[in-house]
Design an enzyme around this catalytic site. Sequence first.
Site, PDB file in Angstrom:
ATOM      1  N   ALA A  24       0.856  -1.129   0.104  1.00 42.75           N
ATOM      2  CA  ALA A  24      -0.066  -0.035   0.151  1.00 42.75           C
ATOM      3  C   ALA A  24       0.817   1.065  -0.158  1.00 42.75           C
ATOM      4  O   ALA A  24       1.835   1.340   0.451  1.00 42.75           O
ATOM      5  CB  ALA A  24      -0.961  -0.065   1.403  1.00 42.75           C
ATOM      6  N   GLY A  69       1.392  -5.736   1.705  1.00 39.39           N
ATOM      7  CA  GLY A  69       0.153  -6.256   0.723  1.00 39.39           C
ATOM      8  C   GLY A  69       0.691  -6.893  -0.675  1.00 39.39           C
ATOM      9  O   GLY A  69      -0.104  -7.647  -1.317  1.00 39.39           O
ATOM     10  N   GLU A  72       1.194 -10.349   0.306  1.00 40.99           N
ATOM     11  CA  GLU A  72      -0.317 -10.817   0.612  1.00 40.99           C
ATOM     12  C   GLU A  72      -0.985 -11.196  -0.715  1.00 40.99           C
ATOM     13  O   GLU A  72      -1.578 -12.352  -0.969  1.00 40.99           O
ATOM     14  CB  GLU A  72      -1.035  -9.933   1.240  1.00 40.99           C
ATOM     15  CG  GLU A  72      -0.394  -9.877   2.821  1.00 40.99           C
ATOM     16  CD  GLU A  72      -1.417  -8.876   3.588  1.00 40.99           C
ATOM     17  OE1 GLU A  72      -2.168  -9.031   4.521  1.00 40.99           O
ATOM     18  OE2 GLU A  72      -1.776  -7.664   3.169  1.00 40.99           O
ATOM     19  N   GLU A  92       4.454  -4.985   7.857  1.00 44.58           N
ATOM     20  CA  GLU A  92       3.431  -4.266   8.672  1.00 44.58           C
ATOM     21  C   GLU A  92       3.865  -3.653   9.881  1.00 44.58           C
ATOM     22  O   GLU A  92       3.507  -2.538  10.336  1.00 44.58           O
ATOM     23  CB  GLU A  92       1.931  -4.582   8.602  1.00 44.58           C
ATOM     24  CG  GLU A  92       1.403  -4.826   7.185  1.00 44.58           C
ATOM     25  CD  GLU A  92       1.801  -5.945   6.313  1.00 44.58           C
ATOM     26  OE1 GLU A  92       1.059  -6.139   5.400  1.00 44.58           O
ATOM     27  OE2 GLU A  92       2.743  -6.770   6.799  1.00 44.58           O
TER      28      GLU A  92
END
Length: 222
Positions: A24, A69, A72, A92
């Site tokens: 992100a 992300g 992910e 994160e």
Amino acid sequence: LRFDEKVRVVVFKSEVKGVFCAGADLKERAKMDDAEVGHFVKRLRNLMDEIAALPVPTIAAIDGYALGGGLELALACDLRVAASSAKMGLIETTRGLLPGAGGTQRLPRCVGIGLAKELIFTGRQIDGQEAFSMGLVNHAVPQNGEGDAAYQRAVALAKEILPQAPFAVKMGKLAINRGMEVDIASGMAIEGMCYAQNIPTRDRQEGMAAFKEKRPPRFIGK
């Protein structure tokens, strides 16, 4: 892609050299209020779930950074191929966050609880070879001059899947994914239901005929 019967394998790659997906945009995130952040992450989690639910095999070609992300996204795929020099991690916690798009659930299912906790708690970045050694990626390959070694290996892997019976592959994916979420007895029942759907297919008959006639099968996905 989900409803296109011609699609047999989906490969995720980046057009940005050296970066698979950097996660992100935290500068953008900083401008959001709490409600907007929650909505954004929920949409992101839903997207990863949609990718994981694609009926055909998916392969992530990690030729560079796959962080937060980005990792992910790779974890939402069925298979992962990485360049040895690629860097990946659920970072994160180093930014005051925790993985919110499936990382806390998919990473331990991939590498085991202990390793997943260590990687998430520390926010550590690992290279492609380390990722291979812990089972996070299926293959680690030396990077080439073009910077697309993982993509080339992913395409080769896709070409191994392409000749196989499409419906059988789809049912195999469904049986594995659903079966991993339940006890083994329930998983056996799921396998049985998937197998039952495959029995009346023309491809199963073709596979049997090809074996008997000692020729390569010609599957049509029906």
